[in-house]
Design an enzyme around this catalytic site. Structure first.
Site, PDB file in Angstrom:
ATOM      1  N   CYS A  25      -9.416  15.004   0.234  1.00  0.00           N
ATOM      2  CA  CYS A  25     -10.518  15.529  -0.854  1.00  0.00           C
ATOM      3  C   CYS A  25     -10.370  17.006  -0.907  1.00  0.00           C
ATOM      4  CB  CYS A  25     -11.776  15.017  -0.630  1.00  0.00           C
ATOM      5  SG  CYS A  25     -12.731  15.414   0.860  1.00  0.00           S
ATOM      6  N   ASP A 143     -17.475  14.244  -6.473  1.00  0.00           N
ATOM      7  CA  ASP A 143     -17.868  15.063  -5.215  1.00  0.00           C
ATOM      8  C   ASP A 143     -19.322  14.827  -5.139  1.00  0.00           C
ATOM      9  OD1 ASP A 143     -18.130  17.091  -3.457  1.00  0.00           O
ATOM     10  OD2 ASP A 143     -16.954  18.400  -4.526  1.00  0.00           O
TER      11      ASP A 143
HETATM   12  P1  4NP Z   1     -15.575  16.944  -0.188  1.00  0.00           P
HETATM   13  O1  4NP Z   1     -16.884  17.827  -0.825  1.00  0.00           O
HETATM   14  O2  4NP Z   1     -14.331  17.505  -0.879  1.00  0.00           O
HETATM   15  O3  4NP Z   1     -15.981  15.292  -0.452  1.00  0.00           O
HETATM   16  O4  4NP Z   1     -15.452  17.204   1.213  1.00  0.00           O
HETATM   17  C1  4NP Z   1     -16.810  19.221  -0.837  1.00  0.00           C
HETATM   18  C2  4NP Z   1     -17.392  19.822   0.318  1.00  0.00           C
HETATM   19  C3  4NP Z   1     -17.617  21.244   0.703  1.00  0.00           C
HETATM   20  C4  4NP Z   1     -16.938  21.815  -0.540  1.00  0.00           C
HETATM   21  C5  4NP Z   1     -16.540  21.335  -1.637  1.00  0.00           C
HETATM   22  C6  4NP Z   1     -16.446  19.859  -1.625  1.00  0.00           C
HETATM   23  N1  4NP Z   1     -17.245  23.298  -0.422  1.00  0.00           N
HETATM   24  O5  4NP Z   1     -16.651  23.936  -1.540  1.00  0.00           O
HETATM   25  O6  4NP Z   1     -17.678  23.858   0.446  1.00  0.00           O
END
Ligand code: 4NP
Length: 171
Positions: A25, A143
């Site tokens: 991800c 997300d």
């Molecule tokens: P993930 O969610 O891709 O599912 O781990 C996110 C976690 C943090 C961030 C973006 C997406 N971020 O920009 O910090």
């Protein structure tokens, strides 16, 4: 819906003695470490740990070294999971090491495809939504980072469904 390419890829892997899967991800603190933990639990429950190598990574570098997001860990623990992956970024060697590289959404897929060092490596990249079997409004794993509890529960529902299907298709 599974593409012809994914069906072919899965049928090639099905007979293999060992299978390695990398979930990807953006941050590697919400969706992919949860997918990693859910898949690990399925494989452990079936006593198939020696056949499977499971890991996760992020396309971004914001949280390297961190445990999964506390909210993801809390929602996971209520379903009996212990998400304890330490965040890392995708590496070029991952394209060699893993048989299957599973992206949570279209952006992750796009970023991975841009990174892929060869057409063979690019062929290993598929989206998690290709494994959905339940009726859902989503054709990606959304997300949950800026969402509330509902977003995390939705992610876990989608991942439990997709991981069970992934396991069944490769067993
Ligand atoms: P993930 O969610 O891709 O599912 O781990 C996110 C976690 C943090 C961030 C973006 C997406 N971020 O920009 O910090």
């Amino acid at each position: 819906m599974q593409s012809k390419k994914t069906i072919e890829l899965l049928s090639e892997l099905k007979g293999n003695e060992k299978i390695s899967v990398l979930f990807v991800c953006l941050g590697n603190i919400c969706r992919s470490p949860a997918a990693d933990g859910v898949m690990r639990a399925i494989v452990e429950e079936k006593g198939e740990e020696s056949r499977w190598e499971i890991d996760s990574a992020g396309t971004g570098n914001y949280h390297i070294g961190d445990l999964p997001d506390r909210r993801m860990r809390v929602h996971g623990s209520r379903r009996g999971y212990n998400f304890d992956h330490i965040c890392r970024q995708v590496r070029y060697s991952d394209f060699e090491r893993f048989d299957l590289i599973i992206a949570m959404d279209r952006n992750n897929e796009y970023d991975l495809k841009r990174m892929a060092p060869s057409p063979e490596a690019e062929r290993k990249i598929v989206q998690m939504s290709e494994f959905f079997t339940i009726a859902t409004r989503y054709d990606y794993v959304p997300d949950p980072y800026y969402e509330g509890a509902e977003g995390f529960e939705l992610v876990l529902d989608l991942l439990q469904d997709a991981c069970a299907n992934l396991y069944n298709q490769l067993k």
